[in-house]
Design an enzyme around this catalytic site. Structure first.
Site, PDB file in Angstrom:
ATOM      1  N   HIS A   1       0.844  -1.198   0.000  1.00  0.00           N
ATOM      2  CA  HIS A   1       0.000   0.000   0.000  1.00  0.00           C
ATOM      3  C   HIS A   1       0.877   1.244   0.000  1.00  0.00           C
ATOM      4  CE1 HIS A   1      -2.124   3.239   2.402  1.00  0.00           C
ATOM      5  NE2 HIS A   1      -2.840   3.151   1.311  1.00  0.00           N
ATOM      6  N   SER A   2       0.575   2.185  -0.900  1.00  0.00           N
ATOM      7  CA  SER A   2       1.263   3.470  -0.940  1.00  0.00           C
ATOM      8  C   SER A   2       2.770   3.257  -1.111  1.00  0.00           C
ATOM      9  CB  SER A   2       0.929   4.256   0.332  1.00  0.00           C
ATOM     10  OG  SER A   2       1.274   5.611   0.208  1.00  0.00           O
ATOM     11  N   LEU A   3       3.603   3.683  -0.156  1.00  0.00           N
ATOM     12  CA  LEU A   3       5.036   3.409  -0.241  1.00  0.00           C
ATOM     13  C   LEU A   3       5.289   1.928  -0.461  1.00  0.00           C
ATOM     14  CD1 LEU A   3       8.092   3.962   0.165  1.00  0.00           C
ATOM     15  CD2 LEU A   3       7.673   3.809   2.637  1.00  0.00           C
TER      16      LEU A   3
ATOM     17  N   GLY B   1       3.568  -0.042  -2.186  1.00  0.00           N
ATOM     18  CA  GLY B   1       3.376  -0.302  -3.614  1.00  0.00           C
ATOM     19  C   GLY B   1       4.601   0.061  -4.424  1.00  0.00           C
TER      20      GLY B   1
ATOM     21  N   HIS C   1      -7.438   6.979   0.281  1.00  0.00           N
ATOM     22  CA  HIS C   1      -6.124   6.361   0.132  1.00  0.00           C
ATOM     23  C   HIS C   1      -5.990   5.042   0.907  1.00  0.00           C
ATOM     24  CE1 HIS C   1      -1.907   6.105  -0.730  1.00  0.00           C
ATOM     25  NE2 HIS C   1      -1.517   6.329   0.512  1.00  0.00           N
TER      26      HIS C   1
END
Length: 320
Positions: free
Chosen positions: A117-119, A121, A290
């Site tokens: 997730h996010s970073l 990813g 997010h």
């Protein structure tokens, strides 16, 4: 194999076994939560910047119900994992790649599956491009890959960020403590509405600890130095080069109120580049924010499970 699983026939996932783990590294430990059977090679879950492995607390039980094992790690300096020594600057994306590689080599795993997730990813993107033969699948939640930053907006803050590191090293931010509810308020405000109160409470189980000096007061477990912007950033051409090495199956889930990029077109351009070389790419666009995997797991879980259980090589795009 889409729509084999939907929320109506998805188990609740309330009783999955979970165990705390500590994996030794030269500077201390990488900590995390291992959900499900320990005799199976697990999916590796990688959280976002300044979050922790609790990010997957709602998704993990559903994966276990379908027979998967799931190791969710706290990245260095996050959650319960050891902080880097003084004088060492975090380079978030590549720190994560080294971290995952250490874990894979420690356990001797092959053909891994990653969820980020996010970073996280960005880390899965880089890992799959650097070690294309070692990744079977990866799932990226509201992230396409490392960010492309405009030097005109990045460089003016470089001086401040670098000097701020020395402030952190002088312990000026390590002893700040707050009441429990105040900690949750700070968390919610810092994520700009991406998290609800319940999600904050989940993340703060690993995100704070009692102050050693004051009663009814808490401090963040994460390293304040994580706030320092790491250099360098990537150009779009470099991102395309990395993407061209990705050969595994990829699921990208994007929230319509999620990641905001300086140049929004870079998101689809990056996934387009992955699509040219990857075995399969599936794109799903969802309504949400997010942290959608934490705040709306009932929507995300069936999509993730269908991808994990399917083997179709046809590229797909879904708007849900």
């Amino acid at each position: 194999m889409r729509d084999i699983i939907n929320i109506e026939n998805l188990p609740k996932g309330d009783f999955a076994e979970v165990k705390e783990v500590e994996i030794p590294v030269p500077w201390g430990y990488i900590c995390g939560k291992w959900w499900g059977p320990k005799n199976l090679q697990p999916i590796i879950g990688i959280h976002g910047w300044q979050d922790n492995s609790g990010s997957f607390d709602k998704l993990a039980p559903y994966l276990v119900d379908y027979g998967f094992s799931f190791l969710c790690i706290d990245l260095p300096g996050h959650g319960f994992s050891s902080h880097f020594p003084k004088g060492v600057v975090y380079n978030h994306s590549f720190d994560g790649v080294y971290c995952v590689r250490r874990i894979v080599k420690y356990f001797g795993w092959e053909k891994i599956i990653l969820i980020g997730h996010s970073l996280g990813g960005s880390i899965t993107f880089l890992y799959a491009s650097i070690f294309p033969n070692d990744v079977a699948k990866f799932i990226s939640l509201d992230n396409c890959g490392p960010r492309v930053r405009n030097p005109q907006t990045l460089l003016p803050v470089a001086c401040y960020n670098m000097d701020q590191l020395f402030e952190y090293e002088n312990n000026k931010f390590y002893d700040l403590c707050y009441g429990y509810e105040e900690m949750l308020d700070i968390m919610m405000e810092g994520h700009n509405g991406s998290l609800d109160r319940e999600a904050c409470e989940i993340l703060m189980k690993r995100g704070m600890k009692p102050s050693p000096d004051k009663q009814n007061c808490y401090v963040f477990t994460r390293d304040p130095r994580l706030k320092i912007v790491a250099f360098p950033f990537f150009s779009m051409d470099e991102i395309r080069d990395f993407a061209s090495r990705i050969t595994c199956e990829v699921l990208n889930i994007r929230a319509d109120q999620g990641t905001q990029l300086e140049q929004p077109e870079h998101y689809d351009l990056t996934v387009d580049a992955i699509e040219r070389s990857a075995k399969r790419v599936e794109r799903v666009y969802l309504k949400g924010k997010h942290h959608i995997h934490l705040t709306d797991v009932e929507t995300v879980a069936p999509i993730v499970l269908n991808f994990l259980l399917s083997t179709s090589e046809v590229a797909k795009t879904h708007n849900l």
